[in-house]
Design a protein around this motif. Structure first.
Motif, PDB file in Angstrom:
ATOM      1  N   GLU A 165       0.807  -1.222   0.000  1.00 45.29           N
ATOM      2  CA  GLU A 165       0.000   0.000   0.000  1.00 45.29           C
ATOM      3  C   GLU A 165       0.840   1.273   0.000  1.00 45.29           C
ATOM      4  OE1 GLU A 165      -0.663  -0.686   4.795  1.00 45.29           O
ATOM      5  OE2 GLU A 165      -2.341  -0.043   3.562  1.00 45.29           O
ATOM      6  N   TYR A 166       2.153   1.141  -0.207  1.00 49.43           N
ATOM      7  CA  TYR A 166       3.039   2.298  -0.137  1.00 49.43           C
ATOM      8  C   TYR A 166       3.419   2.795  -1.527  1.00 49.43           C
ATOM      9  CZ  TYR A 166       3.488  -0.361   4.160  1.00 49.43           C
ATOM     10  OH  TYR A 166       3.207  -1.095   5.277  1.00 49.43           O
ATOM     11  N   VAL A 167       3.847   4.061  -1.583  1.00 53.22           N
ATOM     12  CA  VAL A 167       4.322   4.615  -2.845  1.00 53.22           C
ATOM     13  C   VAL A 167       5.812   4.304  -2.996  1.00 53.22           C
ATOM     14  CG1 VAL A 167       2.604   6.439  -2.990  1.00 53.22           C
ATOM     15  CG2 VAL A 167       4.726   6.874  -1.767  1.00 53.22           C
ATOM     16  N   TRP A 168       6.236   4.075  -4.241  1.00 52.98           N
ATOM     17  CA  TRP A 168       7.598   3.662  -4.540  1.00 52.98           C
ATOM     18  C   TRP A 168       8.270   4.673  -5.458  1.00 52.98           C
ATOM     19  CZ3 TRP A 168       9.472  -0.753  -2.287  1.00 52.98           C
ATOM     20  CH2 TRP A 168       8.521  -1.604  -1.707  1.00 52.98           C
ATOM     21  N   PRO A 169       9.587   4.871  -5.303  1.00 49.29           N
ATOM     22  CA  PRO A 169      10.308   5.646  -6.315  1.00 49.29           C
ATOM     23  C   PRO A 169      10.305   4.870  -7.621  1.00 49.29           C
ATOM     24  CG  PRO A 169      11.863   4.610  -4.807  1.00 49.29           C
ATOM     25  CD  PRO A 169      10.484   4.363  -4.246  1.00 49.29           C
ATOM     26  N   LEU A 170      10.404   5.560  -8.741  1.00 53.53           N
ATOM     27  CA  LEU A 170      10.209   4.890 -10.029  1.00 53.53           C
ATOM     28  C   LEU A 170      11.269   3.845 -10.333  1.00 53.53           C
ATOM     29  CD1 LEU A 170       8.828   7.580 -12.492  1.00 53.53           C
ATOM     30  CD2 LEU A 170       7.673   6.215 -10.745  1.00 53.53           C
ATOM     31  N   GLU A 171      12.519   4.041  -9.864  1.00 50.61           N
ATOM     32  CA  GLU A 171      13.531   3.026 -10.154  1.00 50.61           C
ATOM     33  C   GLU A 171      13.215   1.712  -9.455  1.00 50.61           C
ATOM     34  OE1 GLU A 171      15.144   5.135  -6.498  1.00 50.61           O
ATOM     35  OE2 GLU A 171      14.190   5.729  -8.391  1.00 50.61           O
ATOM     36  N   GLU A 172      12.681   1.767  -8.221  1.00 49.09           N
ATOM     37  CA  GLU A 172      12.287   0.540  -7.534  1.00 49.09           C
ATOM     38  C   GLU A 172      11.016  -0.034  -8.136  1.00 49.09           C
ATOM     39  OE1 GLU A 172      14.203   1.720  -3.169  1.00 49.09           O
ATOM     40  OE2 GLU A 172      12.042   1.393  -3.357  1.00 49.09           O
ATOM     41  N   ALA A 173      10.113   0.838  -8.557  1.00 47.73           N
ATOM     42  CA  ALA A 173       8.877   0.377  -9.198  1.00 47.73           C
ATOM     43  C   ALA A 173       9.186  -0.363 -10.487  1.00 47.73           C
ATOM     44  CB  ALA A 173       7.970   1.570  -9.483  1.00 47.73           C
ATOM     45  N   TRP A 174      10.063   0.209 -11.309  1.00 46.51           N
ATOM     46  CA  TRP A 174      10.441  -0.438 -12.570  1.00 46.51           C
ATOM     47  C   TRP A 174      11.094  -1.781 -12.304  1.00 46.51           C
ATOM     48  CZ3 TRP A 174      14.374   1.972 -16.577  1.00 46.51           C
ATOM     49  CH2 TRP A 174      14.218   1.321 -17.811  1.00 46.51           C
ATOM     50  N   TYR A 175      11.972  -1.830 -11.329  1.00 47.13           N
ATOM     51  CA  TYR A 175      12.638  -3.076 -10.936  1.00 47.13           C
ATOM     52  C   TYR A 175      11.618  -4.133 -10.512  1.00 47.13           C
ATOM     53  CZ  TYR A 175      15.609  -6.156  -8.081  1.00 47.13           C
ATOM     54  OH  TYR A 175      16.263  -7.240  -7.529  1.00 47.13           O
ATOM     55  N   LEU A 176      10.668  -3.747  -9.659  1.00 45.61           N
ATOM     56  CA  LEU A 176       9.662  -4.694  -9.192  1.00 45.61           C
ATOM     57  C   LEU A 176       8.794  -5.203 -10.336  1.00 45.61           C
ATOM     58  CD1 LEU A 176       8.593  -2.934  -5.870  1.00 45.61           C
ATOM     59  CD2 LEU A 176       9.517  -5.252  -6.059  1.00 45.61           C
ATOM     60  N   GLU A 177       8.428  -4.301 -11.238  1.00 44.16           N
ATOM     61  CA  GLU A 177       7.619  -4.704 -12.392  1.00 44.16           C
ATOM     62  C   GLU A 177       8.340  -5.766 -13.226  1.00 44.16           C
ATOM     63  OE1 GLU A 177       4.734  -3.970 -13.854  1.00 44.16           O
ATOM     64  OE2 GLU A 177       3.901  -2.272 -12.757  1.00 44.16           O
ATOM     65  N   MET A 178       9.629  -5.566 -13.469  1.00 43.33           N
ATOM     66  CA  MET A 178      10.391  -6.525 -14.273  1.00 43.33           C
ATOM     67  C   MET A 178      10.611  -7.825 -13.510  1.00 43.33           C
ATOM     68  SD  MET A 178      13.089  -4.058 -16.322  1.00 43.33           S
ATOM     69  CE  MET A 178      13.563  -3.025 -14.938  1.00 43.33           C
ATOM     70  N   LEU A 179      10.840  -7.709 -12.209  1.00 44.00           N
ATOM     71  CA  LEU A 179      11.056  -8.908 -11.396  1.00 44.00           C
ATOM     72  C   LEU A 179       9.789  -9.742 -11.299  1.00 44.00           C
ATOM     73  CD1 LEU A 179      13.698  -9.694 -10.003  1.00 44.00           C
ATOM     74  CD2 LEU A 179      12.767  -8.804  -7.866  1.00 44.00           C
ATOM     75  N   TYR A 180       8.642  -9.091 -11.353  1.00 41.35           N
ATOM     76  CA  TYR A 180       7.358  -9.777 -11.265  1.00 41.35           C
ATOM     77  C   TYR A 180       7.192 -10.771 -12.425  1.00 41.35           C
ATOM     78  CZ  TYR A 180       2.383 -10.241 -10.105  1.00 41.35           C
ATOM     79  OH  TYR A 180       1.149 -10.719  -9.720  1.00 41.35           O
ATOM     80  N   GLU A 181       7.824 -10.459 -13.565  1.00 39.24           N
ATOM     81  CA  GLU A 181       7.805 -11.357 -14.726  1.00 39.24           C
ATOM     82  C   GLU A 181       9.248 -11.723 -15.086  1.00 39.24           C
ATOM     83  OE1 GLU A 181       4.778 -10.335 -17.820  1.00 39.24           O
ATOM     84  OE2 GLU A 181       4.676  -8.442 -16.718  1.00 39.24           O
TER      85      GLU A 181
END
Length: 639
Positions: free
Chosen positions: A514-530
């Protein structure tokens, strides 16, 4: 008895709340005076962003309400103060903190009666005494106050030289808060105050240049308090920890308490800019005890013109390289900070600076921050803005890992988005480049491939990551491209599109909590998710870009090694066979030794904790908490 309420509201970071040290310090100094004890009742130290109406209802005949103001709570404080003044017109409203510039008041805040600037202990105590005695406020230093209808007076500005202030912890001011079992509290440890440096982007202020030490007995007693209250993380407020010889004694005592009681568990602080053997030794000891949150080896910029403009001097790169070899050789996590958008910086100089950091061994953590204008900084002064052509954009608060802004009260940041040397277009290019370096290299998705290509095929880091960024931007059918498109949409809204007046460069997705993420961590998580599809597509790109290398046995196995090194939700402990000793090769490189990659038969065993994560837990503990400590990468050993 006159009722006093004090407020230092902050966001929750998960279950974590910061104890309100600033107002606690003011209250400790004031209520150590018997005259104030007899005349005033300290009713509350507010530290959470409560609903405004509920906060007002909780007051009982308030005589004075004091607010500690900074960028993360200024709008909330104004809204609450306004509501209090409306409900209790006779209540005196006092504003202080880093947000308050000397001699200046917010023209929209007619409900404020007194502004305190610079350090608050002495003027706040003097203010309470003057009000109690009914005497003029003209003798209270460092304030601006109302003298009549629409009239203000400014008192003499005095430099604070005291260092014997009482401790709010030892006076028991936070004891009642600590009974709340629903929250994990982070206290602030202040062992000295001031800064010998004068960086233009910083808001310490000219009256805080002299370093003053708090008594060592007080510091140790506060560490005892942290230990007794089972504090997990201590946040150090010092601007240059490690600058004093006694700082080693403080760390030794902290370690002693950890060994004997189990607490505190972690210590996070900003280390002295001119870092050296003492800071290394401090971090070595902390790391051995599992208490190290990472050693700061900061630069802010690698461009000499920029450093001159902001009044900063970095350690020589050769010395930095030697330090990195020392830290890497002892497996001590480090992080280097760069500020994007400083005066005299260009797109080319910024990218070159990142190259220099990587070439000198900083691979695990380069944290790139957006330059933000702070009211008490030299950079925010009109003549400085004019000289360097600074252009800014007002945004929603530039803050991460907290709950998203909700309700009518929204905090703001003033982000530098252009200077005479950095156009809007180049600022955007610089930002995109900062994302790809942090997401792919520092967080580790392609780190080992980039290092090997740099050392063995002379591929510049900038070329490698610029090519990777272009591939992501041109291929939105890939995992990397699709997720980068999401980041671009956020950026477009930030820049002024999307129908919103203001936004921030932050990301929110319920998959990751439920927290907001900086975009570099968000991009990393998105790629790691797949992860599987990401690496399959990345491999095809690398085969086209570096055909001969990827067709070689080393290239094929290095790609597999890189993929295995990245911790993911489904990672399990395993043994892996390679025909090359990648583990020793990269360990030696990070320690400053470049040896030929050994060929043979090598079996690696991964060291993975047995904890079962879901994605929100993984994002929080491995990416957010673990980023600076390298927890998002698998540790292997040769068997």
């Amino acid at each position: 008895m006159k009722n006093v309420y004090m407020f230092q509201p902050n966001y929750l970071y998960g279950k974590n709340a910061y104890l309100p040290y600033a107002i606690g310090a003011l209250a400790a100094y004031a209520w150590s005076d018997e005259r104030i004890k007899k005349s005033y009742a300290l009713k509350q130290l507010g530290y959470l962003r409560e609903d405004i109406s509920i906060a007002v209802q909780g007051l009982s005949e308030p005589y004075l309400c004091a607010f500690s103001c900074y960028t993360w709570n200024y709008e909330y404080n104004k809204a609450l103060a306004c509501a209090i003044k409306k409900a209790y017109p006779a209540c005196k409203i006092v504003f202080g903190g880093h947000q308050i510039a000397p001699g200046v008041q917010d023209s929209s805040s007619d409900y404020v009666d007194v502004y305190i600037y610079d350090e608050g202990e002495i003027p706040f105590k003097a203010l309470l005494l003057a009000l109690d005695e009914g005497s003029s406020l003209s003798g209270v230093p460092n304030i601006k106050y109302k003298t009549g209808e629409g009239s203000w007076a400014v008192t003499e500005q005095e430099m604070v030289i005291a260092s014997d202030f009482p401790s709010p912890y030892l006076m028991g001011l936070f004891d009642e808060m600590m009974k709340d079992d629903s929250l994990d509290f982070t206290p602030t440890l202040e062992t000295n105050r001031g800064c010998p440096f004068s960086c233009a982007y910083c808001d310490w202020g000219i009256y805080k240049s002299k370093l003053r030490q708090f008594p060592i007995e007080r510091v140790k007693a506060e560490i005892d308090w942290f230990s007794e209250h089972k504090i997990d993380l201590i946040f150090g407020a010092d601007s240059n920890f490690g600058i004093l010889e006694r700082d080693e004694e403080i760390i030794d005592y902290m370690i002693y308490k950890k060994r004997t009681t189990g607490y505190p568990r972690k210590f996070r602080v900003a280390y002295t800019k001119n870092t050296g053997e003492r800071v290394f030794e401090i971090n070595r000891r902390l790391n051995e005890e599992g208490m190290c949150k990472g050693a700061t080896l900061s630069f802010q910029s690698m461009n000499e013109k920029t450093l001159e403009a902001v009044g900063r001097k970095n350690v020589p790169l050769k010395y930095f390289s030697e330090l990195m070899e020392m830290y890497n050789g002892h497996n001590i996590p480090t992080y280097s900070e760069i500020i994007m958008g400083l005066p005299e910086e260009t797109y080319e100089s910024f990218c070159s600076g990142i190259d220099h950091l990587l070439e000198n061994g900083q691979h695990t953590s380069i944290n790139i921050y957006l330059c933000e204008l702070l009211p008490n900084s030299a950079m925010a002064k009109p003549n400085y803005i004019k000289k360097y052509g600074i252009k800014t954009k007002d945004t929603i608060l530039n803050q991460y890992h907290c709950l998203p802004e909700e309700g009518p009260v929204v905090e703001h940041s003033k982000i530098v988005v252009g200077t005479k040397s950095l156009s809007f277009q180049d600022w955007k290019k610089t930002y995109y480049f900062s994302l790809v370096v942090q997401s792919f290299h520092c967080l580790g998705l392609t780190r080992y491939i980039a290092i090997y290509l740099h050392y063995e095929l002379s591929v510049p880091y900038h070329d490698f990551y610029q090519g990777l960024l272009e591939w992501c931007m041109e291929n939105d059918n890939t995992v990397a491209g699709k997720s980068f498109s999401k980041m671009l949409k956020i950026f477009e809204i930030f820049w002024g599109g999307g129908g919103k007046e203001q936004s921030s460069l932050s990301y929110l997705d319920s998959r990751f909590g439920e927290y907001v993420w900086p975009l570099e961590e968000a991009w990393y998580l998105e790629m790691l998710y797949e992860k599987k599809d990401f690496y399959d597509q990345l491999k095809r790109y690398l085969e086209e870009k570096y055909t001969d290398f990827m067709a070689s046995p080393i290239g094929c196995q290095l790609f597999e090694y890189q993929k295995e090194m990245v911790y993911c939700l489904d990672t399990v402990q395993k043994e892996i066979d390679f025909n090359y000793d990648f583990l020793s090769y990269f360990a030696q490189l990070l320690s400053g030794e470049h040896h030929k990659l050994k060929q043979g038969e090598f079996k690696y065993k991964s060291k993975v904790d047995n904890k079962i994560y879901d994605w929100p837990q993984f994002a929080t503990e491995i990416v957010w908490y673990g980023r600076k400590g390298g927890k998002n990468h698998i540790q292997f050993e040769l068997v």
